[in-house]
Design an enzyme around this catalytic site. Structure first.
Site, PDB file in Angstrom:
ATOM      1  N   GLU A   1      65.583 -45.765 -11.754  1.00 15.33           N
ATOM      2  CA  GLU A   1      64.802 -44.879 -10.896  1.00 15.33           C
ATOM      3  C   GLU A   1      63.374 -45.363 -10.691  1.00 15.33           C
ATOM      4  O   GLU A   1      62.842 -45.302  -9.588  1.00 15.33           O
ATOM      5  CB  GLU A   1      64.797 -43.457 -11.475  1.00 15.33           C
ATOM      6  CG  GLU A   1      66.077 -42.681 -11.284  1.00 15.33           C
ATOM      7  CD  GLU A   1      67.186 -43.070 -12.246  1.00 15.33           C
ATOM      8  OE1 GLU A   1      68.333 -42.639 -12.063  1.00 15.33           O
ATOM      9  OE2 GLU A   1      66.881 -43.826 -13.212  1.00 15.33           O
TER      10      GLU A   1
ATOM     11  N   HIS B   1      70.014 -32.281 -18.260  1.00 13.41           N
ATOM     12  CA  HIS B   1      70.530 -32.315 -16.895  1.00 13.41           C
ATOM     13  C   HIS B   1      70.400 -30.959 -16.207  1.00 13.41           C
ATOM     14  O   HIS B   1      71.056 -30.718 -15.190  1.00 13.41           O
ATOM     15  CB  HIS B   1      72.005 -32.743 -16.879  1.00 13.41           C
ATOM     16  CG  HIS B   1      72.228 -34.159 -17.253  1.00 13.41           C
ATOM     17  ND1 HIS B   1      72.031 -34.632 -18.531  1.00 13.41           N
ATOM     18  CD2 HIS B   1      72.635 -35.231 -16.522  1.00 13.41           C
ATOM     19  CE1 HIS B   1      72.314 -35.922 -18.576  1.00 13.41           C
ATOM     20  NE2 HIS B   1      72.673 -36.312 -17.366  1.00 13.41           N
TER      21      HIS B   1
END
Length: 327
Positions: free
Chosen positions: A60, A129
């Site tokens: 990322e 998450h």
């Protein structure tokens, strides 16, 4: 009007903007060959080719930095996070580079980039998450933050975000990708960034809620209506800039407010809205503002615990009754 899934509305927005402007491209993990982790970009590789729909490594920080550099050099990237929890790996790129370069360069650079993907809790996915990130990213000047609750807003706001010359955090939801709704078939459909939507008019209490929480607010309003109470539901749609004018005007009418916000309670979106209401409309309040948020712990895994952790319809209903002194 057409009936589209949330994911289809997002795809339509990106496709239309990529056809309109060849500087726009999509980049992220599995967006191309796999058609997107949630099938948002299905068919886009075939339509636009591998130079404009680009699969990346699981890095990322790397592909966000590449996107920022591309934006500085005249392109208009759309960066997809498989989940916004993974954006923390690229935190420096978002808040130190994308958010600040235009200001630090005295306007010599614009950063027309959209960071989009799934945000917030989606069930039994574990604490790492299930983070609701809008309260975090909205604290940084230079970033615009958008969180649509329905397919129509998703399309109109994403098109506006792609055309914006500033970095935009565009927050979606895994559990809403299959949500169906009417979407305008207007030829070039844009919704202005920074304008709230009144989802339901009412006179007795104002419920402010964005993203998934908006649907909780509507169910609460329907439940109250069956008992003779009238709730006004406001969907901010954009968190930064925040349309306080619409919220304040509603408070002046209803004199009561409940805010449903998936953020953890400390320094949340609901905290900011609460402060701004008391700053601008304190004399109109007939009861304290009540916030319904996630619990102040990392998101649990167990099914019964994650359900308890999330804002609950029952909690919001009881809060509305409480501020109306109707219990």
């Amino acid at each position: 009007m057409a009936i589209l899934q949330y994911r289809e509305a997002l795809r339509q927005a990106m496709t239309e903007e990529m056809v309109r402007d060849d500087r726009v491209f999509l980049m992220g993990e599995e967006v191309a060959e796999y058609n997107g982790a949630y099938k948002v970009s299905e068919g886009m590789l075939e339509q636009f080719g591998s130079k404009r729909v680009i699969d990346t490594p699981i890095s990322e920080s790397g592909f966000c930095g590449l996107g920022v550099g591309a934006a500085m050099n005249g392109l208009r990237p759309i960066i997809e996070f498989m989940t916004f929890n993974f954006s923390f790996v690229a935190f420096d790129q978002l808040v130190n580079n994308a958010a600040k370069i235009r200001y630090m360069s005295g306007g010599q650079f614009t950063i027309p980039i959209v960071f989009r993907g799934a945000n917030g809790a989606a069930g039994q996915l574990g604490a790492t998450h299930n983070t609701s990130t809008e309260s975090l990213y909205s604290t940084f000047p230079g970033l615009k933050v958008i969180s649509p609750s329905n397919p129509d807003d998703a399309k109109g706001l994403l098109k506006s975000a792609i055309r914006d010359d500033n970095p935009v955090i565009f927050l979606e939801s895994e559990v809403m990708f299959g949500l169906k709704g009417e979407v305008s078939d207007e030829e070039d459909y844009l919704i202005p960034i920074g304008k709230a939507r009144i989802g339901r008019s009412g006179t007795d209490v104002t419920i402010v809620a964005h993203g998934k929480s908006y649907w909780i607010a509507l169910r609460v309003a329907e439940r109250l209506e069956s008992e003779g109470y009238s709730a006004e539901v406001i969907d901010p749609r954009t968190i930064r800039p925040l349309d306080m004018d619409t919220i304040v005007e509603s408070i002046k009418k209803t004199n009561r407010c409940v805010i449903i916000d998936e953020s953890n309670p400390f320094a949340s979106i609901s905290s900011e809205i609460t402060y701004r209401i008391q700053e601008r409309a304190f004399d109109y309040l007939d009861a304290p503002i009540v916030r319904i948020t996630s619990k102040d712990v990392p998101a649990p895994y167990a099914k019964n615990l994650i359900e308890y952790y999330m804002p609950q319809e029952g909690e919001a209903y009881e809060a509305c009754k409480r501020v109306m002194y109707a219990q």
